[in-house]
Design an enzyme around this catalytic site. Structure first.
Site, short mmCIF file in Angstrom:
data_model
loop_
_atom_site.label_atom_id
_atom_site.label_comp_id
_atom_site.label_asym_id
_atom_site.label_seq_id
_atom_site.Cartn_x
_atom_site.Cartn_y
_atom_site.Cartn_z
N ASP A 17 -0.54 -3.89 5.82
CA ASP A 17 -1.15 -3.65 7.12
C ASP A 17 -2.63 -3.98 7.02
OD1 ASP A 17 1.34 -2.44 7.32
OD2 ASP A 17 0.60 -0.48 7.81
N HIS B 261 1.36 3.80 1.95
CA HIS B 261 1.78 4.54 3.13
C HIS B 261 3.31 4.59 3.12
CE1 HIS B 261 -2.12 4.14 5.71
NE2 HIS B 261 -2.09 5.26 5.02
N HIS C 105 0.85 -1.20 0.00
CA HIS C 105 0.00 0.00 0.00
C HIS C 105 0.88 1.25 0.00
CE1 HIS C 105 0.86 -0.52 4.27
NE2 HIS C 105 0.24 0.60 4.59
N ASP D 166 5.79 4.30 5.12
CA ASP D 166 6.67 3.31 5.73
C ASP D 166 6.74 2.00 4.93
OD1 ASP D 166 4.02 2.94 6.53
OD2 ASP D 166 4.56 1.96 8.41
N HIS D 167 6.02 1.94 3.82
CA HIS D 167 6.07 0.76 2.96
C HIS D 167 6.60 1.07 1.56
CE1 HIS D 167 3.77 -1.93 5.70
NE2 HIS D 167 3.49 -0.74 6.21
N HIS E 81 5.76 -5.16 12.29
CA HIS E 81 5.11 -3.86 12.17
C HIS E 81 4.69 -3.34 13.55
CE1 HIS E 81 2.38 -0.72 10.50
NE2 HIS E 81 3.22 -0.77 9.48
N HIS F 47 -7.39 -1.81 5.38
CA HIS F 47 -6.54 -0.81 6.02
C HIS F 47 -7.12 0.58 5.70
CE1 HIS F 47 -3.01 0.57 7.98
NE2 HIS F 47 -2.33 0.94 6.91
ZN LIG Z 1 -0.16 1.49 6.60
#
Ligand SMILES: [Zn+2]
Length: 306
Positions: free
Chosen positions: A212, A62, A60, A64-65, A270, A140
């Site tokens: 997530d 976001h 996804h 942090d990914h 995570h 998510h």
């Molecule tokens: Zn996320």
């Protein structure tokens, strides 16, 4: 199948921890899963061959990914990469990368092939002669998929000692024997059963990556019986309300999924930055699912030895 954890932290990178990124080695082909900030440095530390990475799967959009992806692509450019790079991720990932390449006037010398995902159903997104990759639709705050990697059935192994007892069997028959077929003479009068001539095929491994997501029991059918499941557990169960609000899972919920799906091993990750000792996640999950593992950065899980 071997899984190297490059990073498993959530949100903020720290001195000792990196956000989500994993490298899956399937019969010497490398598949990168998520690409948080600093992933290329972690790949260096893991001594991964950059030229062997041809497929990147992003769960996804976001940060942090995905914030490590432009840095890695930029390095590929500087290294003079020529091979096509395939990127699988949510709709928008193409624009996200191409805008950065264009604004930084990066001259694209290798082809980027984007496979943009938007379906809410599981899809086959990659297949070769050794494996398949399907999406696992997750729940998510933004559109998110997990990924399930499955090795195809492997050929049976020849029992040469036994085969040598039958001079009528020729080398050109080996292919059919490996596929599990009985040996049949040309006139059809003699049959030798396959079991006499072969050993069982090696196990075909499978890996499911789920990050997530809120607790989502309807993924259980998709991930049933996998060898290894990575499932996020951002919080412990005392913060279940916060998990609901932020659309994450608790360690207890990850364990419930692992148990119901009858997976062999569960790897958690995570973890929220509020925790410094991760053993509490393992302890909570183990109350439901004993074969729970904690990741360590740059640790490699060899599925054959687990
Ligand atoms: Zn996320």
């Amino acid at each position: 199948m071997k899984l190297t954890i490059l990073g498993f932290n959530s949100a903020i990178p720290t001195i000792n921890s990196h956000p989500s990124a994993q490298l899956l080695d399937i019969q010497e082909n490398l598949f990168l899963i998520d690409c948080g900030e600093g992933t290329q440095v972690q790949l260096r530390r893991a001594k991964a061959k950059f030229s062997k990475i041809n497929h990147i799967f992003i769960s996804h959009l976001h940060g942090d990914h995905v914030f490590g992806l432009i840095g890695l692509i930029s390095t590929f450019l500087l290294l003079g990469r020529e091979n096509i790079l395939n990127i699988y991720g949510p709709k928008g990932i193409k624009m996200f990368i191409e805008n950065q390449l264009s604004l930084t006037e990066s001259y694209q010398i290798f082809k980027l092939n984007f496979v943009e995902l938007s379906s809410k159903d599981s899809q086959l997104i990659y297949e070769d002669n050794k494996l398949t990759v399907h999406t696992i639709p997750l729940d998510h705050r933004v559109y998110t998929n997990g990924f399930i990697f499955k090795e195809k059935a492997k050929p049976k192994r020849l029992n040469i000692e036994s085969i040598n007892q039958y001079p009528q069997i020729e080398v050109c028959d080996y292919h059919n024997l490996k596929l599990g077929k009985d040996w049949v003479s040309e006139d059809g009068k003699t049959t030798i059963s396959n079991e006499k001539l072969t050993y069982e095929a090696k196990h075909s491994y499978s890996y499911a990556y789920c990050s997530d997501t809120s607790y989502k029991p309807d993924i259980i059918d998709l991930i049933k019986d996998v060898d290894v499941l990575y499932h996020e557990s951002t919080f412990l169960n005392d913060l279940e309300d916060l998990a609901r609000k932020t659309k994450h899972s608790t360690a207890l919920e990850a364990a419930k999924i692992a148990k119901k799906a009858k997976v062999k091993h569960l790897i958690l990750g995570h973890f929220s930055n509020r925790y410094s000792d991760f053993s509490v996640f393992k302890e909570e999950a183990e109350t439901i699912f004993p074969s729970t593992l904690l990741p360590r950065e740059l640790e490699t899980f060899d599925f054959e030895k687990m």
